[in-house]
Design a protein around this motif. Structure first.
Motif, PDB file in Angstrom:
ATOM      1  N   LYS A 113       9.635   1.559  -3.852  1.00 57.61           N
ATOM      2  CA  LYS A 113       9.919   0.357  -3.073  1.00 57.61           C
ATOM      3  C   LYS A 113       8.990  -0.786  -3.505  1.00 57.61           C
ATOM      4  O   LYS A 113       8.088  -1.201  -2.785  1.00 57.61           O
ATOM      5  N   THR A 171       7.835  -4.529  -4.222  1.00 53.23           N
ATOM      6  CA  THR A 171       8.106  -5.755  -3.469  1.00 53.23           C
ATOM      7  C   THR A 171       7.770  -6.990  -4.304  1.00 53.23           C
ATOM      8  O   THR A 171       6.990  -6.931  -5.264  1.00 53.23           O
ATOM      9  N   LEU A 219      12.082  -6.504  -0.979  1.00 51.72           N
ATOM     10  CA  LEU A 219      12.183  -5.471  -1.997  1.00 51.72           C
ATOM     11  C   LEU A 219      12.669  -6.068  -3.313  1.00 51.72           C
ATOM     12  O   LEU A 219      13.583  -6.897  -3.328  1.00 51.72           O
TER      13      LEU A 219
END
Length: 203
Positions: free
Chosen positions: A87, A89, A127
């Motif tokens: 994940k 970002t 994300l």
């Protein structure tokens, strides 16, 4: 893309974590945008560069480009990598500043003397695989002459706010003769080359 990309880098391991920088310079070149009617517009650019720093799982990058006789494009991003869950970002902005929009005269038929100042800012966050994108654009001190109507439009000020996917809100004012005209509407921005807007004009 013709030319040679040049750059320097210095990345080292600090206790098993990468740390350093990367600097890239791109050759001056041009790109072409084709409108819905098949008409093409060519934009030349120069001074394109990207500077990035790496500190373990964080990458901070800045980019700049001058679009010749058009304006300046700049961007800055911060990316945080998350290898454990994937994940990753991102948080950043892209800005486009145009000192004078007179070069866009060909996009406004049946008119003369187009001018004004334009600036825009796009924000990207969330994300990396599915970022949230919002933006705002402003036109101020605008002017346009309409020879066929025998009139001119002054003090054009338009704000465009995009805070929903694929849709932007338009709010503006301008003067024509002794009256004031208000403009409200929305714009479909899913196809950035062939923008379509629905406007309500009062005045």
């Amino acid at each position: 893309l013709n030319g040679v990309v040049s750059g320097t880098y210095d990345i080292k391991q600090n206790k098993g974590k990468p740390k350093g920088f990367v600097k890239l310079k791109f050759p001056d070149n041009s790109f072409t945008i084709k409108g819905e009617d098949g008409e093409e517009q060519t934009f030349s650019y120069e001074g394109s560069k990207v500077d990035a720093t790496i500190n373990d799982k964080t990458i901070i990058a800045k980019a700049n480009m001058k679009i010749v006789n058009r304006g300046n494009l700049s961007a800055d991003f911060k990316v945080k990598l998350s290898p454990k869950n994937g994940k990753h970002t991102i948080k950043g902005t892209v800005q486009f500043d145009v000192p004078n929009i007179n070069w866009a005269q060909d996009f406004v038929p049946h008119s003369r003397g187009l001018r004004g100042k334009f600036n825009s800012k796009i924000s990207i966050s969330g994300l990396l695989s599915k970022p949230k994108i919002t933006g705002v654009a402003n036109l101020k001190d605008g002017y346009l002459r309409l020879p066929e109507a025998g009139t001119e439009i002054k003090n054009i000020a338009i704000n465009i706010l995009a805070d929903k996917p694929g849709l932007a809100k338009i709010n503006g004012k301008m003067t024509m003769g002794k009256g004031v005209i208000s403009v409200l509407g929305n714009m479909d921005i899913r196809d950035i080359v062939n923008l379509k807007a629905h406007l309500q004009i009062k005045g």
